[in-house]
Enzyme design. Structure first.
Site, PDB file in Angstrom:
ATOM      1  N   GLY A 266      -1.879   2.966   2.925  1.00 52.12           N
ATOM      2  CA  GLY A 266      -1.671   3.777   1.737  1.00 52.12           C
ATOM      3  C   GLY A 266      -2.964   3.890   0.940  1.00 52.12           C
ATOM      4  CD  GLU A 269      -6.691  -4.756  -2.308  1.00 52.97           C
ATOM      5  OE1 GLU A 269      -6.195  -3.783  -1.719  1.00 52.97           O
ATOM      6  OE2 GLU A 269      -6.512  -5.935  -1.956  1.00 52.97           O
ATOM      7  CG  HIS A 300      -0.021  -1.962  -4.407  1.00 54.40           C
ATOM      8  ND1 HIS A 300       0.976  -2.694  -3.809  1.00 54.40           N
ATOM      9  CD2 HIS A 300      -1.172  -2.373  -3.823  1.00 54.40           C
ATOM     10  CE1 HIS A 300       0.454  -3.519  -2.920  1.00 54.40           C
ATOM     11  NE2 HIS A 300      -0.864  -3.343  -2.898  1.00 54.40           N
ATOM     12  CD  GLU A 301      -4.073  -0.133  -3.427  1.00 61.06           C
ATOM     13  OE1 GLU A 301      -4.822  -1.128  -3.416  1.00 61.06           O
ATOM     14  OE2 GLU A 301      -3.151   0.036  -2.608  1.00 61.06           O
ATOM     15  CG  HIS A 304      -4.501  -5.354  -5.172  1.00 52.71           C
ATOM     16  ND1 HIS A 304      -4.129  -6.634  -4.856  1.00 52.71           N
ATOM     17  CD2 HIS A 304      -3.923  -4.554  -4.243  1.00 52.71           C
ATOM     18  CE1 HIS A 304      -3.344  -6.604  -3.781  1.00 52.71           C
ATOM     19  NE2 HIS A 304      -3.199  -5.354  -3.392  1.00 52.71           N
TER      20      HIS A 304
HETATM   21 ZN   LIG Z   1      -2.327  -4.298  -1.804  1.00 55.36          ZN
END
Ligand SMILES: [Zn+2]
Length: 847
Positions: A266, A269, A300-301, A304
């Site tokens: 996907g 990071e 999500h990234e 991170h």
């Molecule tokens: Zn991840």
């Protein structure tokens, strides 16, 4: 030590010996179309002068090695992807000059030429251990350092890395050099270089700790699809949320998000330089679930940046924590801070299901896997790491409470900023903040594999009230751990045609049976829903009355998360051969038209398609296929114009169309003689229709070529390859198999598209030879294709569509004698497990 592996023990020894002070990396990407020049200067100290260690560099032609001013002969020092360094001083300088190789597998420095306009795009992808494909490294996460990148590239390119982008210096020959400032301290695997004729837009985010410059990048041919306003909005919402919740300023200087081609995952990071697959800038109509997912990837990234990049795991043992945390945090942020307020429902309908599935495979493993070397990391990087891990963290948050959880987390960021940590560091911070002992919880949840099943057991009195209610917990015999669960229990009753919750209990469940004393005396509801609110990670069972209520009218249940739990339970019972596939398909046809959750609408029809084509009894299958096709055609006809339902039903109908009438509808949609109000037959839908026709033997190569001529993009090429692979034709299958499983030069995303389309129901005869061919290819897939492409090919080319007892025997014979890589074996074992499950479900459906 063979090949490119690295053990945890070797990494520990190296970390004890070395401390890395700085890297200077000079890359020249103008030297050739197949290789680039890479010069690395590493300065590091050594605690034991005189000692020997090694640096990492993969697939390179080394021109010179200089250690502390002395020349080292590459012919003797460079072997098995390592450069041996002897006679270290207290302070060292290593300089390595090499040519490294561009990749076409999405690993290392990937090079892509856009077929639309011949423009060149490069991007790096380093996790887990691939920075060493681009420069000389000490490739392990706990040897953090600062990095200075100097990149020579054509002057008209954009070049982006972790540090803010400098003004390039013109070299006068059409090329320029970008001298990036020194980065913050970070691990090698999150460094990055992205270069090419990228389109760039710049914005800023003004936050509570100051201004963060934002960049968005994509290929020139995708500029019209870069929905900048939406991307900046989501990015800003997420920054505001995380800076507030983590109480720690964004730890890097700027935040670029680069949408790149042929991307394996996907997103990644890289600190301040996030790469994302450019399918996330869609050129055709996509449903809301697509944007919901894209938003979760963006958040999500970003999570991170704190959890992973600011504070980094010491070794890949804690990779699960890195990913599970980002995964939990992304849905949390999405639900709290973006437009996707029902993100947890989507999680239950889609992502969480992948965790349950993976956890019931023979390959399952504890969330905290024993990653003793890099090969083990590869094998354990899966949906246990992401979906199960996130689900279990969600349970942990319910177990300790959100506020104590956050208090512990904030302390953890402060204590370990720009350093490395282990899970125990987080656990003790959480224990301190919550006052709860968590060691035994961690053992139970993180160090054991498998999912529990929770079912209600009860007795009723003469008035229909519970005289007893308990929750029974069971486990698979091979993974027998019973766990403690914080569990919601909902009592739903029909009121004016709606199913409404009138009682909610939240209890701690433990052991084989937990009495729910609070329920005694309460009337048995129409639907008793265990795991209401979805706090727990467990399979749940509905009692007879509740299942009848669900089958009778799931859509009258107003709460989308409660519906997701019912969908999940029914699907799970179907997969476990406790509910007939035919009944599941009926449930979907009767209720999907009014489902409101975007992931529910998109994903549940794919479960039903699996029930039709794989889980139904062979004797029932033809009739059920017809019902499914007819039902979808009706749903398509009655869907609201322009709705996601309409789009999803069009795609699902195309994928299952097999009768003359249905195939004629597909033709008519393609040629425009059938128009459904609100349904744009755009390029991606055209490919879906054409692939369905190809699969039915109604679109030949010439027709696919003609479509490709109108869509000569990389996306078009991938769709065309998939359409060809779908054809029920021996030559087409042979070519597709060669491209996806044997030919390493097939671009990664093209190979992936082929694997998704190769096995089609109804093509058993032409596919029959591909059991033996698949198993033969499996023996060498890892060395032929490389880890990533081999994983994809092994997973999706397994001949599930040929499920039979005979297939199981053939696979068992192969397993008994193969010497294939553990990764390849794992996918064969998983395919075998699916087939065994299909056969059991087929028997149930025959009853
Ligand atoms: Zn991840």
């Amino acid at each position: 030590m063979p090949g490119t592996n690295l053990t945890r023990e070797e990494a520990q020894i190296r970390a004890a010996l070395l401390s890395v002070e700085s890297y200077t990396v000079d890359l020249d990407v103008t030297t050739s179309e197949t290789t680039f020049a890479s010069t690395t200067t590493v300065r590091f100290t050594c605690t034991e002068p005189g000692a020997t260690t090694f640096a990492d560099l993969v697939d390179a032609t080394i021109h010179s090695i200089t250690l502390n001013g002395e020349t080292v002969d590459p012919a003797t020092a460079y072997a098995d992807s390592r450069i041996t360094l002897t006679g270290l001083a207290a302070e060292n300088e290593l300089v390595v000059t090499a040519d490294c190789t561009y990749s076409h597998s999405g690993e290392g420095l990937h090079r892509f030429v856009d077929p639309v306009d011949d423009r060149v795009y490069l991007y790096s992808q380093f996790e887990v251990p691939d920075a060493r494909r681009v420069f000389t490294t000490f490739e392990q996460p706990d040897l953090k350092s600062v990095f200075t990148f100097n990149v020579t590239a054509p002057s008209h390119w954009k070049v982006v890395s972790n540090a803010p982008t400098p003004s390039p210096s013109d070299l006068g020959n059409g090329n320029s050099v970008w001298n990036f400032p020194e980065t913050k301290k970070m691990s090698t695997y999150i460094t990055a270089v992205v270069a090419g004729e990228y389109h760039e837009v710049l914005d800023t985010y003004e936050g509570k700790f100051g201004t963060i410059p934002l960049g968005h990048y994509c290929r020139q041919s995708l500029v019209e699809f870069l929905d900048r306003d939406e991307l900046v909005k989501v990015t800003s919402q997420s920054f505001e949320f995380f800076e507030e919740q983590f109480d720690f300023p964004y730890p890097f200087e700027k935040y670029d998000q680069l949408y790149v081609p042929e991307y394996n995952m996907g997103a990644m990071e890289n600190a301040g330089c996030v790469t994302l697959r450019d399918e996330y800038l869609p050129r055709s109509r996509q449903p809301r679930s697509f944007y919901e997912f894209r938003t979760s990837v963006i958040t999500h990234e970003m999570a991170h940046m704190w959890f992973g990049d600011l504070v980094t795991m010491k070794w890949w043992d804690d990779l699960w924590l890195n990913e599970s945390f980002a995964e939990w945090a992304c849905y949390w942020c999405e639900a709290e801070a973006t437009d996707f307020t029902d993100a947890w429902t989507g999680f239950a309908n889609a992502r969480k299901q992948t965790g349950y599935r993976q956890d019931q495979m023979p390959s399952t493993h504890p969330i905290a896997a024993d990653n003793y070397d890099l090969e083990a990391v590869e094998v354990n990087f899966d949906m246990i790491t992401y979906a199960k891990g996130a689900s279990v963290l969600k349970q942990l948050v319910a177990w300790v409470g959100l506020d104590p959880f956050l208090a512990g987390l904030r302390q953890y960021f402060k204590d370990h900023a720009y350093g490395n940590s282990e899970f125990t560091d987080l656990l003790s911070a959480l224990e301190k903040a919550s006052g709860r002992e968590l060691d035994s919880w961690a053992k139970e949840w993180l160090q054991t594999a498998g999912v529990n099943t929770l079912a209600p057991v009860f007795e009723l009195d003469a008035e229909g009230n519970y005289s007893s209610l308990s929750v029974a917990q069971t486990a698979h015999p091979e993974w027998p751990t019973l766990r403690r669960h914080r569990l919601g229990i909902g009592f739903y009753n029909r009121v004016d045609g709606k199913l409404v919750r009138d009682t909610y209990l939240e209890v701690d469940v433990e052991g084989e049976s937990t009495d729910i004393t609070e329920a005694v005396g309460l009337a048995q509801p129409d639907l008793l829903l265990l795991n209401d609110n979805d706090l727990a990670y467990a399979k749940i069972r509905l009692d007879e009355r509740s299942l009848a209520t669900v089958i009778d009218g799931l859509s009258s249940l107003e709460d989308s998360l409660a519906r997701a739990l019912c969908w999940g339970s029914a699907w799970d019972m179907t997969r476990d051969a406790e509910m007939a596939a035919t009944d599941f398909v009926k449930l979907v046809l009767a209720n999907i038209g009014t489902e409101t959750d975007s992931w529910g609408v998109s994903r549940i029809p794919t479960y039903a398609a699996q029930a039709v084509h794989s889980l139904s009894a062979p004797a029932n299958r033809a009739a059920l296929s017809d019902q499914w096709e007819t039902g979808l055609r009706e749903l398509l006809g009655s869907a609201e114009p322009g709705s996601d339902h309409q789009l999803t039903f069009a795609r699902s109908f195309a994928a299952t169309a097999h009768t003359d009438a249905a195939l004629a509808d597909l033709e008519a949609l393609l040629d425009g003689s059938l128009v459904l109000e609100g349904l744009a037959v755009d390029q991606d839908l055209r490919w879906a229709l054409l692939t369905a026709l190809a699969s039915a033997g109604r679109a030949d190569d010439a027709r696919i070529d003609a479509e490709l001529e109108n869509d000569n993009t990389i996306s078009g090429k991938e769709h065309a390859a998939a359409a060809r692979a779908a054809r029920p034709d021996a030559d087409a299958k042979a070519a597709a198999f060669q491209a996806a499983m044997l030919d390493a030069s097939t671009p990664n995303e093209t190979a992936r598209s082929i694997t998704f389309s190769f096995h089609q129901p109804g093509q058993e005869e032409v596919l029959a030879p591909y059991v033996a061919k698949y198993l033969e290819a499996a023996d060498s897939a890892w060395s032929t294709l490389g880890a990533h492409k081999a994983s994809v090919a092994m997973e999706y080319m397994f001949p599930r569509v040929l499920a039979s007892a005979e297939l199981l025997e053939t696979v068992d014979a192969w397993l008994a004698s193969t010497r294939a890589n553990p990764g390849a074996k794992r996918y064969v074992l998983e395919g075998r497990a699916d087939v065994a499950r299909y056969l059991a479900a087929q028997e149930r459906d025959a009853q």
